[in-house]
Design an enzyme around this catalytic site. Structure first.
Site, PDB file in Angstrom:
ATOM      1  NE  ARG A  83      -3.517   2.738   0.670  1.00 41.06           N
ATOM      2  CZ  ARG A  83      -4.604   3.001   1.383  1.00 41.06           C
ATOM      3  NH1 ARG A  83      -5.177   2.061   2.077  1.00 41.06           N
ATOM      4  NH2 ARG A  83      -5.134   4.208   1.381  1.00 41.06           N
ATOM      5  NE  ARG A  92      -7.316   3.186  -1.843  1.00 39.34           N
ATOM      6  CZ  ARG A  92      -8.155   4.104  -1.466  1.00 39.34           C
ATOM      7  NH1 ARG A  92      -8.986   3.876  -0.503  1.00 39.34           N
ATOM      8  NH2 ARG A  92      -8.162   5.286  -2.023  1.00 39.34           N
ATOM      9  CG  ASP A  95      -8.680   1.294   1.998  1.00 38.70           C
ATOM     10  OD1 ASP A  95      -7.981   1.725   2.932  1.00 38.70           O
ATOM     11  OD2 ASP A  95      -9.782   1.802   1.698  1.00 38.70           O
ATOM     12  CG  ASP A  97     -11.167   2.162   5.429  1.00 41.82           C
ATOM     13  OD1 ASP A  97     -10.019   2.591   5.651  1.00 41.82           O
ATOM     14  OD2 ASP A  97     -11.803   2.446   4.401  1.00 41.82           O
TER      15      ASP A  97
END
Length: 152
Positions: A83, A92, A95, A97
């Site tokens: 990343r 990317r 990712d 989150d």
């Protein structure tokens, strides 16, 4: 104290499907954590970004890691996957989150919980509703019906 944490996973560079599947496995190996649920994989167009379509999923982790410790582990997995962050919303390789961590409400420069934009994104709400339907209301899902999302 064990909490249920929800993590959104996405990738749109390289073999995005393989990256997401590898991330799911890696999340299941995090210390003091157990993979409790995993959504289907979904294909979505980038939101507020360019590049190829994303492959997305959401997982539920039962974890004893504190929110900031879990965030550090997520960022280490992103880094290990190559990343880079050349600019906001850049394409990317991976990712991750942190969407929610139990009932934790947090607003710091490093982490905001619940994730501040999760209710604006079909690529979060649809897979989250699949594994935790009580966490997503019909009104929230209705608000993102204009965003194309396809189960793989």
């Amino acid at each position: 104290m064990t909490q249920t944490a929800y993590v959104a996973i996405g990738a749109n560079l390289g073999d995005a499907r393989q990256a997401v599947e590898g991330a799911i496995q890696a999340l299941g190996r995090l210390p003091q954590s157990r993979l409790a649920a995993c959504s289907s994989l979904y294909r979505t167009a980038p939101v507020d970004a360019g590049g190829p379509d994303f492959v997305n999923a959401v997982v539920a982790l039962e974890t004893d890691l504190a929110p900031l410790d879990l965030l550090a582990r997520l960022q280490a997995l992103e880094l290990a996957a190559g990343r880079e962050r050349p600019y906001r919303n850049a394409p990317r390789t991976l990712d991750l989150d942190l969407l929610m961590h139990g009932a934790t409400v947090l607003d710091t420069p490093v982490l905001t919980l619940p994730h501040p934009r999760m209710h604006q994104r079909a690529f979060v709400l649809v897979p989250l509703a699949e594994i935790a339907p009580k966490r997503v209301s019909p009104a929230q899902l209705a608000a993102v019906t204009d965003q194309a999302i396809e189960r793989l």
